[in-house]
Design a protein around this motif. Structure first.
Motif, PDB file in Angstrom:
ATOM      1  N   ALA A 110       0.853  -1.197   0.000  1.00 60.24           N
ATOM      2  CA  ALA A 110       0.000   0.000   0.000  1.00 60.24           C
ATOM      3  C   ALA A 110       0.886   1.244   0.000  1.00 60.24           C
ATOM      4  CB  ALA A 110      -0.900  -0.016   1.228  1.00 60.24           C
ATOM      5  N   ALA A 111       0.574   2.202  -0.846  1.00 61.02           N
ATOM      6  CA  ALA A 111       1.386   3.418  -0.940  1.00 61.02           C
ATOM      7  C   ALA A 111       1.416   4.156   0.402  1.00 61.02           C
ATOM      8  CB  ALA A 111       0.830   4.337  -2.025  1.00 61.02           C
ATOM      9  N   GLU A 112       0.283   4.133   1.097  1.00 60.87           N
ATOM     10  CA  GLU A 112       0.191   4.908   2.341  1.00 60.87           C
ATOM     11  C   GLU A 112       1.086   4.366   3.441  1.00 60.87           C
ATOM     12  OE1 GLU A 112      -3.825   5.569   3.713  1.00 60.87           O
ATOM     13  OE2 GLU A 112      -3.114   6.235   5.682  1.00 60.87           O
ATOM     14  N   THR A 113       1.287   3.054   3.478  1.00 59.86           N
ATOM     15  CA  THR A 113       2.020   2.463   4.600  1.00 59.86           C
ATOM     16  C   THR A 113       3.395   1.916   4.206  1.00 59.86           C
ATOM     17  OG1 THR A 113       0.803   0.415   4.193  1.00 59.86           O
ATOM     18  CG2 THR A 113      -0.031   1.829   5.953  1.00 59.86           C
ATOM     19  N   ALA A 114       3.765   2.051   2.937  1.00 58.48           N
ATOM     20  CA  ALA A 114       5.069   1.520   2.496  1.00 58.48           C
ATOM     21  C   ALA A 114       6.191   2.267   3.221  1.00 58.48           C
ATOM     22  CB  ALA A 114       5.202   1.701   0.981  1.00 58.48           C
ATOM     23  N   GLY A 115       7.085   1.516   3.840  1.00 56.11           N
ATOM     24  CA  GLY A 115       8.219   2.144   4.539  1.00 56.11           C
ATOM     25  C   GLY A 115       9.469   2.076   3.678  1.00 56.11           C
ATOM     26  N   PRO A 116      10.524   2.845   4.032  1.00 52.39           N
ATOM     27  CA  PRO A 116      11.725   2.891   3.196  1.00 52.39           C
ATOM     28  C   PRO A 116      12.416   1.536   3.049  1.00 52.39           C
ATOM     29  CG  PRO A 116      12.005   4.170   5.228  1.00 52.39           C
ATOM     30  CD  PRO A 116      10.587   3.755   5.174  1.00 52.39           C
ATOM     31  N   ASP A 117      12.410   0.702   4.104  1.00 51.80           N
ATOM     32  CA  ASP A 117      13.112  -0.586   4.010  1.00 51.80           C
ATOM     33  C   ASP A 117      12.434  -1.500   2.995  1.00 51.80           C
ATOM     34  OD1 ASP A 117      14.690   0.421   5.905  1.00 51.80           O
ATOM     35  OD2 ASP A 117      13.918  -0.793   7.570  1.00 51.80           O
ATOM     36  N   ARG A 118      11.121  -1.581   3.080  1.00 50.45           N
ATOM     37  CA  ARG A 118      10.396  -2.468   2.156  1.00 50.45           C
ATOM     38  C   ARG A 118      10.461  -1.927   0.730  1.00 50.45           C
ATOM     39  NH1 ARG A 118       7.311  -4.509   6.539  1.00 50.45           N
ATOM     40  NH2 ARG A 118       8.076  -6.609   6.889  1.00 50.45           N
ATOM     41  N   LEU A 119      10.467  -0.599   0.605  1.00 46.81           N
ATOM     42  CA  LEU A 119      10.585  -0.026  -0.746  1.00 46.81           C
ATOM     43  C   LEU A 119      11.957  -0.367  -1.326  1.00 46.81           C
ATOM     44  CD1 LEU A 119       9.341   1.698  -2.989  1.00 46.81           C
ATOM     45  CD2 LEU A 119      10.221   3.743  -1.830  1.00 46.81           C
ATOM     46  N   ALA A 120      13.003  -0.287  -0.471  1.00 46.08           N
ATOM     47  CA  ALA A 120      14.363  -0.620  -0.937  1.00 46.08           C
ATOM     48  C   ALA A 120      14.431  -2.099  -1.318  1.00 46.08           C
ATOM     49  CB  ALA A 120      15.377  -0.292   0.153  1.00 46.08           C
ATOM     50  N   ASP A 121      13.825  -2.973  -0.511  1.00 51.21           N
ATOM     51  CA  ASP A 121      13.813  -4.407  -0.821  1.00 51.21           C
ATOM     52  C   ASP A 121      13.134  -4.653  -2.161  1.00 51.21           C
ATOM     53  OD1 ASP A 121      15.047  -4.965   1.530  1.00 51.21           O
ATOM     54  OD2 ASP A 121      13.226  -5.586   2.600  1.00 51.21           O
ATOM     55  N   LEU A 122      12.042  -3.949  -2.369  1.00 53.04           N
ATOM     56  CA  LEU A 122      11.280  -4.129  -3.608  1.00 53.04           C
ATOM     57  C   LEU A 122      12.111  -3.680  -4.814  1.00 53.04           C
ATOM     58  CD1 LEU A 122       7.568  -3.657  -4.061  1.00 53.04           C
ATOM     59  CD2 LEU A 122       8.942  -2.192  -5.478  1.00 53.04           C
ATOM     60  N   ARG A 123      12.836  -2.583  -4.650  1.00 54.49           N
ATOM     61  CA  ARG A 123      13.669  -2.100  -5.762  1.00 54.49           C
ATOM     62  C   ARG A 123      14.781  -3.089  -6.095  1.00 54.49           C
ATOM     63  NH1 ARG A 123      12.619   2.554  -7.910  1.00 54.49           N
ATOM     64  NH2 ARG A 123      11.829   4.320  -6.726  1.00 54.49           N
ATOM     65  N   LYS A 124      15.319  -3.721  -5.018  1.00 58.19           N
ATOM     66  CA  LYS A 124      16.425  -4.682  -5.228  1.00 58.19           C
ATOM     67  C   LYS A 124      15.996  -5.855  -6.100  1.00 58.19           C
ATOM     68  CE  LYS A 124      18.689  -3.994  -0.902  1.00 58.19           C
ATOM     69  NZ  LYS A 124      18.343  -4.480   0.420  1.00 58.19           N
ATOM     70  N   MET A 125      14.692  -6.108  -6.146  1.00 55.27           N
ATOM     71  CA  MET A 125      14.216  -7.248  -6.932  1.00 55.27           C
ATOM     72  C   MET A 125      14.253  -6.969  -8.429  1.00 55.27           C
ATOM     73  SD  MET A 125      11.035  -8.442  -4.620  1.00 55.27           S
ATOM     74  CE  MET A 125      10.490  -9.593  -5.870  1.00 55.27           C
ATOM     75  N   GLY A 126      14.522  -5.730  -8.808  1.00 55.65           N
ATOM     76  CA  GLY A 126      14.540  -5.396 -10.236  1.00 55.65           C
ATOM     77  C   GLY A 126      13.122  -5.329 -10.758  1.00 55.65           C
ATOM     78  N   GLY A 127      12.951  -5.586 -12.041  1.00 53.19           N
ATOM     79  CA  GLY A 127      11.599  -5.526 -12.610  1.00 53.19           C
ATOM     80  C   GLY A 127      11.126  -4.088 -12.753  1.00 53.19           C
ATOM     81  N   ALA A 128       9.852  -3.959 -13.024  1.00 53.70           N
ATOM     82  CA  ALA A 128       9.307  -2.619 -13.285  1.00 53.70           C
ATOM     83  C   ALA A 128       8.133  -2.345 -12.360  1.00 53.70           C
ATOM     84  CB  ALA A 128       8.873  -2.526 -14.743  1.00 53.70           C
TER      85      ALA A 128
END
Ligand SMILES: Nc1nc2c(ncn2[C@@H]2O[C@H](COP(=O)(O)OP(=O)(O)OP(=O)(O)O)[C@@H](O)[C@H]2O)c(=O)[nH]1
Ligand SMILES: [Zn+2]
Length: 359
Positions: free
Chosen positions: A36-54
């Motif tokens: 959820a955009a409202e509750t996404a924290g920096p750590d989980r966002l960084a983890d998600l980015r590390k996965m690559g993809g779009a």
């Protein structure tokens, strides 16, 4: 596996996860990770980015219109996540509160090709979790494997339609009130882990008659604080008074704060109203419909109490129609016109002009 949660239970878990800022997984093989955009924290966002993809931020078509982003999917838009976007960016795109101060979030690049079904399901879930309707979606090749490896809640696609759950009576007790000494409060609990709702029974209306009924939607500001922005507090008390005088009636207190968007979103809507938008426009700018309530809940609870015919206290013809549709016959609509004043004049006029309320 006998203890394995069923789809309804998994959905309830998914809503809690999203509120916590924990991602959930949608789909079996090809699927998606959703945050959820409202509750996404920096750590989980960084983890998600590390996965690559779009990764893509799915927002509603209404929100896209406000942001001047092209909504190729009609009711929603898939915004490509810019490489430098942080949690602040996610929230700014999701939440219109700062629109006047920071109008420029873009340019936003929205996707045109491919299916938006997973994104639509993601928005439906964050909305059901009473969060801002915006969700970060990252495609996965092996959704079930990824969910199992990361202990994430996973739901199959397509999501089953959100059915009105069964409501079980959990407790009831005598409750003498100022308006009526012969009162009884019943608490009903849904089978889907959702909000409990209450029925205040006054007197002992016979089950084969059509008692006076009020479907009252929770309004913390009006009911408890005496807010002058709406007419809820006076309506609540007038309904109880009328039932007290008649010696019988049923008031359903439905925990559908803010016409079903929750108090946090209602306060966001109030901020927008302070910027000049009316009650309907404010809901739309947040990405919600004018009214997100499910009145079938009221009908279910009335049936559980043993009623099938009622006289409904309301100025809202939509409530009458929804009750009749849900199998509760409204024999009479009884108007409830109290609590009108300087501060809520515009609010009531807007409801009459845009939502069909009878003035
Ligand atoms: N989203 C939003 N909700 C509001 C606003 N003002 C009041 N509410 C909510 O609106 C609901 C009040 O609706 P009700 O009084 O039950 O019903 P109604 O549709 O007005 O119809 P009546 O039966 O005629 O009163 C409560 O849940 C309030 O919290 C607002 O500006 N925005
Ligand atoms: Zn109110």
């Amino acid at each position: 596996m006998p203890f394995r949660p069923d789809p309804v239970e998994r959905r309830a878990r998914a809503l809690t996860d999203l509120r916590l800022g924990v991602p959930v997984v949608l789909g079996q093989d090809k699927g998606a990770l959703v945050l959820a955009a409202e509750t996404a924290g920096p750590d989980r966002l960084a983890d998600l980015r590390k996965m690559g993809g779009a990764p893509v931020l799915a927002i509603t078509g209404r929100r896209a219109t406000t942001l001047r982003a092209r909504a190729y999917d009609g009711d929603l838009a898939r915004v490509a996540l810019p490489a430098d976007a942080d949690c602040g960016w996610l929230r700014a795109v999701a939440d219109p509160a700062g629109d006047l101060n920071t109008p420029m979030k873009g340019p936003l690049k929205t996707l045109r090709d491919g299916s938006a079904e997973t994104h639509r399901a993601a928005i439906a879930l964050v909305k059901a979790a009473r969060l801002l309707p915006a969700a970060l979606v990252l495609p996965l090749e092996d959704a079930a494997g990824f969910a199992a490896a990361n202990e994430l809640t996973r739901l199959d696609l397509p999501l089953p339609p959100a059915l009105t759950p069964a409501y079980a009576p959990v407790a009831a007790a005598r409750l003498p009130m100022e308006a009526a000494e012969k009162g009884r409060l019943h608490v009903f609990r849904p089978g889907d882990g959702g909000e409990e709702h209450y029925a205040v029974e006054i007197g002992k209306p016979l089950r084969d008659t059509a008692p006076l009924v009020r479907l009252h939607s929770a309004c913390f500001t009006g009911d408890v604080l005496g807010s002058l922005k709406c007419d809820c507090g006076p309506q609540l008390h007038a309904a109880l008074d009328q039932m007290g005088e008649a010696g019988e009636g049923v008031l359903l207190y439905l925990n559908q704060e803010g016409r079903g968007i929750g108090l946090a979103n209602k306060m966001r809507a109030y901020s927008l109203q302070d910027q000049g938008f009316d009650t309907v426009e404010a809901n739309h700018r947040l990405g919600f419909e004018d009214d997100e309530r499910d009145f079938r809940i009221g009908a279910e609870i009335l049936k559980r109490l043993g009623f099938s015919r009622i006289r409904l206290l309301t100025n809202n013809p939509n409530k009458v129609a929804r009750m009749n549709e849900a199998g509760i016959e409204v024999e009479e609509r009884v108007p409830l016109k109290v609590g009108r004043g300087l501060h809520n004049h515009h609010y009531l006029a807007t409801k009459a002009a845009k939502s069909g309320h009878l003035l």
